[in-house]
Design a protein around this motif. Structure first.
Motif, mmCIF file in Angstrom:
data_model
loop_
_atom_site.group_PDB
_atom_site.id
_atom_site.type_symbol
_atom_site.label_atom_id
_atom_site.label_comp_id
_atom_site.label_asym_id
_atom_site.label_seq_id
_atom_site.Cartn_x
_atom_site.Cartn_y
_atom_site.Cartn_z
ATOM 1 N N GLY A 1 0.807 -1.215 0.000
ATOM 2 C CA GLY A 1 0.000 0.000 0.000
ATOM 3 C C GLY A 1 0.841 1.266 0.000
ATOM 4 O O GLY A 1 1.994 1.265 0.440
ATOM 5 N N ARG A 2 0.255 2.361 -0.446
ATOM 6 C CA ARG A 2 0.991 3.625 -0.531
ATOM 7 C C ARG A 2 1.527 4.061 0.820
ATOM 8 O O ARG A 2 2.654 4.536 0.939
ATOM 9 C CB ARG A 2 0.086 4.722 -1.102
ATOM 10 C CG ARG A 2 -0.142 4.627 -2.596
ATOM 11 C CD ARG A 2 -0.903 5.844 -3.092
ATOM 12 N NE ARG A 2 -1.140 5.789 -4.532
ATOM 13 C CZ ARG A 2 -1.754 6.732 -5.221
ATOM 14 N NH1 ARG A 2 -2.215 7.808 -4.577
ATOM 15 N NH2 ARG A 2 -1.930 6.617 -6.517
ATOM 16 N N GLY A 3 0.700 3.918 1.841
ATOM 17 C CA GLY A 3 1.148 4.300 3.172
ATOM 18 C C GLY A 3 2.306 3.447 3.648
ATOM 19 O O GLY A 3 3.276 3.957 4.230
ATOM 20 N N ALA B 1 8.489 0.220 13.068
ATOM 21 C CA ALA B 1 8.082 -1.004 13.760
ATOM 22 C C ALA B 1 6.760 -1.578 13.259
ATOM 23 O O ALA B 1 6.542 -2.796 13.298
ATOM 24 C CB ALA B 1 7.997 -0.748 15.262
ATOM 25 N N SER B 2 5.885 -0.727 12.753
ATOM 26 C CA SER B 2 4.577 -1.207 12.280
ATOM 27 C C SER B 2 4.629 -1.774 10.862
ATOM 28 O O SER B 2 3.680 -2.444 10.426
ATOM 29 C CB SER B 2 3.555 -0.070 12.327
ATOM 30 O OG SER B 2 3.896 0.956 11.402
ATOM 31 N N VAL B 3 5.709 -1.518 10.149
ATOM 32 C CA VAL B 3 5.775 -1.871 8.734
ATOM 33 C C VAL B 3 5.664 -3.377 8.472
ATOM 34 O O VAL B 3 4.917 -3.793 7.571
ATOM 35 C CB VAL B 3 7.047 -1.294 8.078
ATOM 36 C CG1 VAL B 3 7.263 -1.856 6.674
ATOM 37 C CG2 VAL B 3 6.943 0.226 8.015
ATOM 38 N N PRO B 4 6.381 -4.244 9.202
ATOM 39 C CA PRO B 4 6.236 -5.684 8.923
ATOM 40 C C PRO B 4 4.786 -6.166 8.966
ATOM 41 O O PRO B 4 4.342 -6.914 8.084
ATOM 42 C CB PRO B 4 7.086 -6.333 10.022
ATOM 43 C CG PRO B 4 8.148 -5.336 10.289
ATOM 44 C CD PRO B 4 7.449 -4.006 10.201
ATOM 45 N N GLY B 5 4.036 -5.723 9.958
ATOM 46 C CA GLY B 5 2.627 -6.095 10.032
ATOM 47 C C GLY B 5 1.811 -5.489 8.912
ATOM 48 O O GLY B 5 0.904 -6.136 8.360
#
Length: 282
Positions: free
Chosen positions: A213-215, A267-271
């Motif tokens: 996703g873009r975000g 930290a949220s990127v892997p999820g």
């Protein structure tokens, strides 16, 4: 006689990439490196169009030109050598290499076949094979230099970011079903807008490049646009499963200088990556 045999070996090694008959000053090596190996080969700016032409002339096949960051594109390419190595069990991710063309910073950056070859091929790695691919790139793009991003060669095959983090083999299952059904879902979801490339490696294995996703994609600006060539994300469709390299592994492998504090900022990127890439398979 010794010089003659050396010449014969060099010419033979350089044909591994299916590019026999094309001259280059770079030469392949059969001796594995000692010490650090750079993750990237960097050079002066070459436009996307000219880069594609150079790759094609050198015998590579361009699969995709993907907008990985603002004013920057990833050119995804392959060759017969990479596809042959990728056809070995659990080695599909090595089927492609990436060239990031940075229109903003006016630089180019190749994924180093030796670095990623050792990481993804593990015990199946053959240095003469991947050194030959590297030599073809250096011949087609003279003046490439080793990046500051690097890792100890002997650490590449068993790499994980830190204690408790995934290794190469710790892949994440995104979907299950027949290969045909899984590929159809990737092509049909949002009319296939996320599908960057599709490369059939064998009768049972296909490597797909897919957009997060873009975000989610914005994380490359936080930790360094120079390595934005890790996008699009590779998905392996094989044996009735669609799998991805775990984000903690894949990001750290592409950003070997990434520190713990810097990793904490994403930290949220892997999820987020898992959520994005699971959507087509629902």
């Amino acid at each position: 006689m010794k010089k003659f045999l050396t010449l014969i070996f060099s010419v033979t090694a350089l044909t591994f990439c299916g590019c026999a008959g094309k001259s280059t000053q770079a030469q392949a090596s059969s001796s594995e490196p000692s010490g650090d190996v750079s993750a990237y080969l960097q050079g002066a700016y070459v436009s996307v169009a000219d880069s594609e032409a150079k790759l094609t002339a050198a015998g590579f096949e361009v699969l995709s030109k993907f907008k990985s960051v603002k004013e920057g594109k990833t050119i995804v390419f392959t060759c017969p050598t990479l596809k042959k190595e990728a056809a070995k069990p659990n080695r599909a991710n090595i089927a492609v290499m990436k060239l990031f063309v940075d229109d903003q910073e006016k630089t180019i950056s190749f994924s180093n076949p030796v670095y990623f070859g050792k990481a993804y091929m593990q015990d199946d790695y053959n240095h003469a094979t991947f050194s030959a691919v590297k030599a073809k790139l250096e011949g087609a793009f003279p003046g490439l230099k080793n990046s500051e991003d690097k890792m100890e060669f002997d650490d590449l095959a068993g790499f994980h970011f830190t204690l408790g983090m995934p290794y190469y083999e710790d892949t994440k299952v995104l979907g299950e079903g027949s290969n045909e059904e899984l590929l159809a879902k990737l092509k049909n979801y949002k009319k296939g807008k996320g599908l960057a490339y599709e490369l059939k490696i064998s009768d049972d294995t296909t490597l797909v490049g897919y957009s997060v996703g873009r975000g989610t994609q914005r994380f490359v600006k936080k930790i360094g646009r120079a390595n934005a060539g890790l996008l699009p994300w590779p998905i392996v469709v094989s044996g009735g499963k669609a799998t991805m390299l775990q984000a903690e592994y894949y990001i750290a492998m592409n950003y070997p200088l990434l520190g713990m504090m810097q990793f904490a900022t994403i930290a949220s990127v892997p999820g987020d990556v898992i959520k994005d890439l699971k959507k087509p398979f629902k």
